[in-house]
Scaffold this motif. Structure first.
Motif, PDB file in Angstrom:
ATOM      1  N   SER A 155      -4.870   5.001  -0.070  1.00 41.81           N
ATOM      2  CA  SER A 155      -3.866   3.950   0.134  1.00 41.81           C
ATOM      3  C   SER A 155      -3.259   4.034   1.531  1.00 41.81           C
ATOM      4  O   SER A 155      -2.985   3.011   2.166  1.00 41.81           O
ATOM      5  CB  SER A 155      -2.771   4.071  -0.929  1.00 41.81           C
ATOM      6  N   LEU A 156      -3.029   5.244   2.027  1.00 42.24           N
ATOM      7  CA  LEU A 156      -2.527   5.402   3.391  1.00 42.24           C
ATOM      8  C   LEU A 156      -3.530   4.859   4.408  1.00 42.24           C
ATOM      9  O   LEU A 156      -3.152   4.235   5.406  1.00 42.24           O
ATOM     10  CB  LEU A 156      -2.238   6.879   3.680  1.00 42.24           C
ATOM     11  N   GLN A 157      -4.809   5.083   4.150  1.00 45.09           N
ATOM     12  CA  GLN A 157      -5.833   4.578   5.058  1.00 45.09           C
ATOM     13  C   GLN A 157      -5.856   3.051   5.049  1.00 45.09           C
ATOM     14  O   GLN A 157      -5.953   2.409   6.103  1.00 45.09           O
ATOM     15  CB  GLN A 157      -7.198   5.131   4.654  1.00 45.09           C
TER      16      GLN A 157
ATOM     17  N   ALA B 289      -1.309  10.699   8.580  1.00 43.44           N
ATOM     18  CA  ALA B 289      -0.818  11.137   7.270  1.00 43.44           C
ATOM     19  C   ALA B 289      -1.939  11.109   6.236  1.00 43.44           C
ATOM     20  O   ALA B 289      -2.027  11.993   5.365  1.00 43.44           O
ATOM     21  CB  ALA B 289       0.336  10.245   6.824  1.00 43.44           C
ATOM     22  N   SER B 290      -2.818  10.106   6.323  1.00 41.69           N
ATOM     23  CA  SER B 290      -3.939  10.027   5.383  1.00 41.69           C
ATOM     24  C   SER B 290      -4.845  11.246   5.502  1.00 41.69           C
ATOM     25  O   SER B 290      -5.282  11.823   4.491  1.00 41.69           O
ATOM     26  CB  SER B 290      -4.732   8.744   5.646  1.00 41.69           C
TER      27      SER B 290
ATOM     28  N   VAL C  10       1.185   4.549  -2.499  1.00 38.26           N
ATOM     29  CA  VAL C  10       1.202   5.945  -2.040  1.00 38.26           C
ATOM     30  C   VAL C  10       2.324   6.716  -2.725  1.00 38.26           C
ATOM     31  O   VAL C  10       2.129   7.845  -3.210  1.00 38.26           O
ATOM     32  CB  VAL C  10       1.355   5.997  -0.507  1.00 38.26           C
TER      33      VAL C  10
ATOM     34  N   SER D 290      -2.910   1.856   6.976  1.00 39.31           N
ATOM     35  CA  SER D 290      -3.113   2.021   8.417  1.00 39.31           C
ATOM     36  C   SER D 290      -3.971   0.900   8.984  1.00 39.31           C
ATOM     37  O   SER D 290      -3.656   0.314  10.028  1.00 39.31           O
ATOM     38  CB  SER D 290      -3.757   3.383   8.694  1.00 39.31           C
TER      39      SER D 290
ATOM     40  N   HIS E 175       0.838  -1.205   0.000  1.00 39.91           N
ATOM     41  CA  HIS E 175       0.000   0.000   0.000  1.00 39.91           C
ATOM     42  C   HIS E 175       0.874   1.256   0.000  1.00 39.91           C
ATOM     43  O   HIS E 175       0.550   2.250  -0.677  1.00 39.91           O
ATOM     44  CB  HIS E 175      -0.924   0.008   1.210  1.00 39.91           C
ATOM     45  N   LEU E 176       1.970   1.232   0.744  1.00 41.99           N
ATOM     46  CA  LEU E 176       2.861   2.395   0.770  1.00 41.99           C
ATOM     47  C   LEU E 176       3.522   2.606  -0.583  1.00 41.99           C
ATOM     48  O   LEU E 176       3.805   3.753  -0.971  1.00 41.99           O
ATOM     49  CB  LEU E 176       3.924   2.198   1.859  1.00 41.99           C
TER      50      LEU E 176
ATOM     51  N   SER F 122      -4.216   9.253  -0.272  1.00 48.38           N
ATOM     52  CA  SER F 122      -4.895   9.259   1.023  1.00 48.38           C
ATOM     53  C   SER F 122      -5.607   7.942   1.276  1.00 48.38           C
ATOM     54  O   SER F 122      -5.543   7.375   2.373  1.00 48.38           O
ATOM     55  CB  SER F 122      -5.883  10.420   1.087  1.00 48.38           C
TER      56      SER F 122
ATOM     57  N   LEU G 191       0.285   6.478   9.947  1.00 44.60           N
ATOM     58  CA  LEU G 191      -0.299   6.408   8.604  1.00 44.60           C
ATOM     59  C   LEU G 191      -1.710   6.985   8.573  1.00 44.60           C
ATOM     60  O   LEU G 191      -2.116   7.627   7.589  1.00 44.60           O
ATOM     61  CB  LEU G 191      -0.313   4.956   8.127  1.00 44.60           C
TER      62      LEU G 191
END
Length: 474
Positions: free
Chosen positions: A129-131, A103-104, A26, A134, A22-23, A127, A100
């Motif tokens: 992908s960060l979620q 950051a999202s 991002v 997380s 996922h990162l 956003s 994360l």
């Protein structure tokens, strides 16, 4: 964050890999958004403030982990291996989850203010992908090892001398740093990774200072016992008895080194008589080689003992000054300068860890230099040997090695007694849990166990956040 999750261990971990995937999405979204946004200048405000501090904190964690390995990637402390476990990866995932998520939210807010629609869409993708990252990190961090909050720094082997001008309020912290350095020396010695191996003279001096330091640590516990309720004070005085026993074992080790000389480093040697004219004429006399530069561990062990003594007796205390017995400082002042009874106990506990690690490693150091060790004890001198000094016999070498097993046992007993008292004095035991795991990489011997939580009447012990460098908290 991607680097942090991928660095600690080399084992395959599907949970961490999913978060890293996922990162990766991002980063691709950020790269796409950057093409539609103005470039960031080095003096931009984005490099300062909370976001800049977060980046620095993440970098500090990475540096902390890397510090426990040398340039080739080999461990220099037993704690480096703590990050090769699944529970360590889960620990990182747990803390990454909150970062994360925040950051999202930040990226989502920024996406609403960007004028360029292409950049806004890509930021919204980042956003999301960060979620996802997380949520995935939170879901897979159930078996996180909370003891990693007490993970230590791998300090370089640069001695910090104990100066008369040093404030006593820093003595306890300095002692803990000294113990971390001694632990590193022990681990490098055990695995043959020392840049400067320990000589016979180094071992004799380290033994002397550890004997004194262990005795002083017990005296500090006696003073702390007067600042707690009677029942707890009795337990601390019992702990002090274990430290006195350990100091006696160290003294026994020191006595067994008497009249043993390392021919490559004869700084410590018996007083020799002047050679006779006949010995000189026959060529039976040669100039004694000069001693080598002392190993940094000698000065570290000396500084640690000096700090403990000055915390106990005052800032001008010196064990080599002679005179009568020094006067002990008032117990409240000792405890206050140490940061409280719990912090004083934590410092004393670190002494047991360092001493145990040294005792495990010294026999290995003796084996490495046994061909250089000689003695002039007349009882075991071979018949018809023409010189005063002769190489140690096997049984004499064993006489030097064997007492270190008793040192290990004595230090474990001291640590166990202190940990048994930990719930009553509020001492944090996270480091002891970490030590128990790390020491399994040194020997099959089981380290002192951490007691289970006490009765309901006792409050929970909340471990403090670990501090990296100059105040960075994790």
């Amino acid at each position: 964050m991607h680097l942090l999750l991928g660095r600690p261990g080399k084992r395959a971990d599907a949970a961490a890999d999913e978060t890293s995937r996922h990162l990766h999405h991002v980063r691709r979204a950020f790269d796409g958004a950057a093409r539609w946004l103005p470039p960031v200048t080095p003096d931009s405000v984005a490099h300062d403030g909370p976001l800049g501090s977060a980046v620095e904190a993440s970098g500090a964690v990475i540096d902390l982990i890397r510090g426990h390995r040398d340039g080739t990637g080999a461990p220099v402390t037993p704690y480096a291996l703590a990050f090769t476990t699944r529970s360590a990866r889960a620990y990182h995932l747990r803390h990454a989850s909150g970062i994360l998520h925040s950051a999202s939210r930040i990226v989502h807010s920024v996406s609403q203010t960007v004028d360029n629609r292409n950049a806004s869409i890509r930021l919204q993708t980042a956003s999301v992908s960060l979620q996802y990252a997380s949520v995935q990190a939170r879901h897979t961090s159930a078996d996180a090892n909370p003891a990693l909050a007490a993970f230590p720094q791998a300090l370089p082997l640069t001695p910090v001398p104990a100066l008369l001008t040093d404030p006593l309020t820093r003595a306890a912290g300095r002692i803990r740093d000294d113990c971390e350095q001694l632990g590193r020396v022990a681990y490098e010695t055990l695995h043959g990774r020392s840049v400067q191996p320990l000589s016979g003279s180094d071992l004799q001096l380290i033994t002397r200072w550890r004997s004194l330091g262990t005795m002083l640590a017990g005296r500090l516990l006696v003073q702390a016992a007067t600042e707690v309720p009677d029942e707890v004070g009795t337990s601390l005085r019992s702990c002090a008895d274990h430290f006195r026993s350990a100091a006696r074992v160290w003294r026994d080790v020191q006595e067994r080194w008497a009249r043993v000389v390392d021919v490559d480093d004869p700084r410590i040697r018996p007083r020799l008589p002047r050679p006779s004219y006949e010995m000189v004429r026959r060529g039976q006399v040669s100039r004694m080689p000069l001693g080598t530069v002392p190993h940094p561990a000698v000065e570290i062990a000396r500084a640690s003992a000096l700090r403990a003594g000055r915390l106990l007796f005052g800032g001008d205390w010196d064990p080599d000054s002679g005179g009568g017995p020094p006067r002990t400082r008032p117990a409240p002042e000792i405890v206050a300068d140490s940061g409280g009874v719990a912090e004083l106990a934590q410092t004393v506990y670190r002494v047991t860890v360092a001493d145990w690690q040294i005792a495990v490693a010294v026999p290995q150091a003796v084996t490495a230099i046994e061909h250089r060790l000689v003695t002039d004890v007349p009882e075991h001198c071979p018949a018809d040997h023409p010189y005063r000094f002769y190489q140690l016999h096997g049984h004499q070498l064993e006489r030097i090695r064997t007492p270190f097993q008793r040192v290990c046992a004595a230090q474990q007993a001291a640590a166990q007694s202190l940990l048994a008292t930990a719930p009553d004095i509020g001492m944090d035991t996270s480091r002891a849990v970490l030590d128990a795991a790390a020491h399994r990489h040194i020997t099959a011997q089981t380290w002192a166990s951490v007691p289970s939580p006490g009765p309901a009447g006792r409050g929970p012990i909340v471990p403090p956040p670990v501090t990296l460098g100059r105040g960075t908290r994790v």
